[in-house]
Design an enzyme around this catalytic site. Structure first.
Site, mmCIF file in Angstrom:
data_model
loop_
_atom_site.group_PDB
_atom_site.id
_atom_site.type_symbol
_atom_site.label_atom_id
_atom_site.label_comp_id
_atom_site.label_asym_id
_atom_site.label_seq_id
_atom_site.Cartn_x
_atom_site.Cartn_y
_atom_site.Cartn_z
ATOM 1 N N CYS A 68 2.284 45.457 28.654
ATOM 2 C CA CYS A 68 3.686 45.109 28.423
ATOM 3 C C CYS A 68 3.869 44.627 26.997
ATOM 4 O O CYS A 68 3.464 43.512 26.648
ATOM 5 C CB CYS A 68 4.129 44.025 29.405
ATOM 6 S SG CYS A 68 5.871 43.576 29.195
ATOM 7 N N TYR A 72 17.532 29.453 59.106
ATOM 8 C CA TYR A 72 17.793 29.985 57.769
ATOM 9 C C TYR A 72 17.618 31.511 57.845
ATOM 10 O O TYR A 72 16.862 32.109 57.077
ATOM 11 C CB TYR A 72 16.852 29.380 56.735
ATOM 12 C CG TYR A 72 16.824 27.863 56.749
ATOM 13 C CD1 TYR A 72 17.759 27.123 56.025
ATOM 14 C CD2 TYR A 72 15.862 27.168 57.482
ATOM 15 C CE1 TYR A 72 17.730 25.727 56.032
ATOM 16 C CE2 TYR A 72 15.826 25.772 57.496
ATOM 17 C CZ TYR A 72 16.768 25.072 56.763
ATOM 18 O OH TYR A 72 16.741 23.687 56.768
ATOM 19 N N CYS A 124 8.670 29.803 49.995
ATOM 20 C CA CYS A 124 8.510 30.455 48.695
ATOM 21 C C CYS A 124 8.234 29.437 47.591
ATOM 22 O O CYS A 124 8.224 29.783 46.414
ATOM 23 C CB CYS A 124 9.747 31.287 48.358
ATOM 24 S SG CYS A 124 11.284 30.351 48.303
#
Length: 389
Positions: free
Chosen positions: A6, A242, A339
């Site tokens: 990259c 959720y 997460c």
């Protein structure tokens, strides 16, 4: 695999671990997880990707004009209100990147200018591309600064002709100064306004605003593991907390007697209901709109019980009201999908008073970034005379 792949890694900063090989990234993440969560039990080896590139199926790109007037597109940099111009990102689905570059070329031929935040002139702010990983269907949303889309019928026709995999094109107006946000309404320019993808044998509708995992390949592994970890039986009543667009509850519905979902976002609840219909589910699944904590306390007061709770809160984790209500309802099994290991550690300190932590299984959902998801399976403590609320 290093940052040599990259050329703009330092300018972009989206891939914080791009200076490491993939094996080094996994090792770094395991060390972080052990530092944050090791006190709660053994952490299983992280589940890697076979190919850690090209996994992002939701891609957004901002458009600008450079000093010479040439249209460029790329990654938005909020710190300086600029962009890093790129044609290809190694973590994006290559089909999305091709469409983003193709739109840039069409803008030139149609003489459509990108919006300039300095002068508040121009039209295109950004483009959102969503790819159905397992179906190949593609959704494109063009976000403009003003409602007037020049030659939108011709532009859309050329775009679809150039990329036949595009199943729908929508147009959204964002008058706010913020980038990468959609307007309140999406005008359908082509197709149905949504695409379909498949995960764990179920079909899900994806519209511009829908929440759907950006890495469906790993999400399929994560969801399968989480549902197995809940040790579900055909007599179980479960709560999908959720619940978002209903992914987990719908996938689990074949294994249990009933599923109740709770989600605050009204648009997500509507998508969840549509996803039930899409899968022919009409009898044992219901999705409710509201605060998860308030919903669970109300059920506790009415004496409602759940055999298992699968919870997948946002990065901030679960709120205290929900965790206290969870302890009041006392499900036998809890599976927590997280997460963010930091908020997960905070919530586990509370839950571990009344639950034994059976396993902590991380998944590498976002290679080249610091982010990592974990599935924690818990079982209610059998000998607990002073059950803590």
């Amino acid at each position: 695999m290093t940052n040599s792949q990259c050329p703009v890694a330092k300018k972009c900063s989206g891939c914080q671990l791009s200076n490491m090989t993939y094996e080094q990234q996994l090792s770094w993440k395991m060390k972080e997880l052990n530092r944050l969560l090791g006190g709660f039990g053994r952490i299983s080896q992280i589940v890697p990707m076979e190919d850690p590139t090209g996994y992002r199926c939701k891609v957004q790109a901002v458009y600008r004009s450079d000093r010479s007037g040439r249209i460029i597109s790329g990654v938005y940099q909020s710190s300086r209100n600029g962009i890093v111009g790129i044609d290809r990102c190694m973590i994006n689905d290559p089909r999305a990147d091709e469409i983003i570059v193709g739109i840039r070329e069409l803008m030139r031929s149609f003489r459509i200018k990108p919006w300039d935040p300095g002068t508040d002139r121009g039209f295109v702010k950004h483009v959102l591309v969503r790819v159905g990983r397992n179906t190949g269907e593609i959704l494109v949303t063009i976000v403009g600064a003003v409602p007037m889309f020049p030659k939108k019928k011709d532009f859309t026709a050329e775009l679809v002709k150039k990329f036949p995999a595009i199943k729908t094109v929508t147009f959204s107006v964002n008058r706010r100064p913020e980038f990468l946000t959609l307007g309140d309404h999406a005008e359908v320019l082509y197709g149905s306004g949504y695409i379909i993808d498949e995960i764990c044998g179920k079909r899900f509708r994806i519209s511009p605003q829908s929440f759907y995992q950006v890495n469906p390949q790993q999400a399929e592994r994560l969801y399968s593991y989480a549902i197995d970890a809940a040790r579900l039986t055909e007599n179980d009543s479960i709560l999908d907390a959720y619940s978002g667009t209903g992914t987990i509850g719908i996938i689990a519905s074949d294994r249990v007697r009933s599923v109740q979902g709770i989600e605050y976002n009204q648009a997500a609840v509507r998508d969840a209901v549509q996803n039930c219909l899409l899968n022919g589910i009409t009898r044992n699944v219901a999705f409710n709109r509201g605060d998860a904590g308030e919903y669970l306390w109300e059920r506790a007061r009415k004496g409602v019980r759940f055999d298992a709770v699968l919870m997948d809160p946002a990065r901030a984790g679960a709120d205290k009201q929900f965790l206290r209500a969870l302890n009041a309802i006392r499900p036998e099994r809890v599976v927590y999908i997280s997460c963010d290991p930091v908020s997960l550690a905070r919530d586990l300190r509370f839950l571990s008073r009344n639950y034994d932590i059976m396993d902590i299984q991380p998944f590498d959902m976002f290679p080249f970034t610091r982010h990592v998801e974990c599935v924690v399976s818990m079982s209610r403590k059998k000998k607990n005379d002073e059950y803590t609320l």
